[in-house]
Design an enzyme around this catalytic site. Sequence first.
Site, mmCIF file in Angstrom:
data_model
loop_
_atom_site.group_PDB
_atom_site.id
_atom_site.type_symbol
_atom_site.label_atom_id
_atom_site.label_comp_id
_atom_site.label_asym_id
_atom_site.label_seq_id
_atom_site.Cartn_x
_atom_site.Cartn_y
_atom_site.Cartn_z
ATOM 1 N N ASP A 137 -4.232 -9.413 4.254
ATOM 2 C CA ASP A 137 -3.269 -8.643 5.039
ATOM 3 C C ASP A 137 -3.470 -8.920 6.529
ATOM 4 O OD1 ASP A 137 -1.392 -6.878 5.965
ATOM 5 O OD2 ASP A 137 -2.432 -5.064 5.344
ATOM 6 N N THR A 138 -4.703 -8.761 7.002
ATOM 7 C CA THR A 138 -4.999 -8.882 8.431
ATOM 8 C C THR A 138 -4.573 -10.222 9.015
ATOM 9 O OG1 THR A 138 -6.807 -7.283 8.362
ATOM 10 C CG2 THR A 138 -6.875 -8.922 10.116
ATOM 11 N N GLU B 42 -11.109 -0.873 -9.669
ATOM 12 C CA GLU B 42 -12.136 -1.200 -8.669
ATOM 13 C C GLU B 42 -13.429 -0.489 -9.019
ATOM 14 O OE1 GLU B 42 -12.996 -0.571 -3.910
ATOM 15 O OE2 GLU B 42 -11.096 -1.452 -4.531
ATOM 16 N N ASP C 88 -1.029 -1.704 -4.157
ATOM 17 C CA ASP C 88 -2.385 -1.874 -3.648
ATOM 18 C C ASP C 88 -3.045 -0.511 -3.441
ATOM 19 O OD1 ASP C 88 -4.589 -3.264 -2.683
ATOM 20 O OD2 ASP C 88 -3.812 -3.401 -0.634
ATOM 21 N N HIS D 205 -11.191 -8.026 -2.362
ATOM 22 C CA HIS D 205 -10.428 -7.288 -1.361
ATOM 23 C C HIS D 205 -10.971 -7.612 0.028
ATOM 24 C CE1 HIS D 205 -7.968 -4.146 -3.605
ATOM 25 N NE2 HIS D 205 -8.506 -4.899 -4.557
ATOM 26 N N SER E 50 0.835 -1.186 0.000
ATOM 27 C CA SER E 50 0.000 0.000 0.000
ATOM 28 C C SER E 50 0.875 1.244 0.000
ATOM 29 C CB SER E 50 -0.891 0.002 1.252
ATOM 30 O OG SER E 50 -0.069 0.089 2.419
#
Length: 357
Positions: free
Chosen positions: A277-278, A142, A83, A232, A50
């Site tokens: 990611d999390t 997106e 990202d 996402h 990111s």
Amino acid sequence: MALVPLRLMLDHAAENEYGIPAFNVNNLEQVQSILQAADETDSPVILQASRGARSYAGENFLRHLILAAVETYPHIPIAMHQDHGNSPATCYSAIKNGFTSVMMDGSLEADAKTPASYEYNVEVTRQVVDVAHSIGVSVEGELGCLGSLETGKGEAEDGHGFEGTLDHSQLLTDPDQAVDFVEKTQVDALAVAIGTSHGAYKFTRKPTGEILAISRIEEIHRRLPNTHLVMHGSSSVPQELLELINEFGGQIPETYGVPVEEIQKAIKLGVRKINIDTDNRLAFTAAVREAAAKDPSNFDPRHFNKPAIKYMKQVCVDRYVAFNTAGQASKIKQEGLDEFAAKYAKGELRAQTKVFA
């Protein structure tokens, strides 16, 4: 082999009906865990950063981390992806720094907070596609804003996410509009809004169809059978990691992510890239808390980082296996940006759209 375009991987994934997890990276330990897992399972790799990650790590440090991964694992196809690029300028700077794929997220304006008009989204995405494709770089767009169907709110990550509350029409990608968007922009991949959001706090309960719209993916795939779709906010938030964090002093309340079995359904419906990611953040935190609690006198960073790599690696292995990514790396014929620039120039990779009645 140098880094490869994302499009190379997505085409192979579509031909062989599997998905590829795209893991966010900020530091050495994340890169190591992802590549160790890929090497063990023979999986292609999407590393993504990111704007916040690029600022945190520093452009040069991040670039050389990725180059080190390529040198260490030359047999594994690796794509480096920007990202949530908030503007064409962000995407162009990523390309300048060696990224082989960029996301132009025109669903929000350049402030990364204000929902944008459809016309704006089309225009900025098309601009990025024109530049990126001329040198072989892949582009993800997106359509629809990433946010919760439970609350109507988004979860900002690294400063990217809408503020306030949106209605369902803005939180779900319109299938017919998706066709028009792909035709006008010629993106290589399309991120769709289906009710997922960034972070650990995605759902207050195990999600059902009313708050996780997998059926919307099916509708979009029916209209765009040749377009690579992206999910996402697709961390699954493993409950065992939450329990471990809280056991050793954490205070994370009850929360749920996107079940792996729902992602597996989506892969069958055309999803080829799944952003995670999390889950690795949780694995890292669980390992550090556990290591610190069990040996409180230890102050060697390696004491915390080694188990963090181990825990993150297991998350990555699990996703590679679950998404059928495992075993695919050695089957991909690696090609570089120059080859793909030529293919774009000849029109060989032009989006194939067809509207079904």
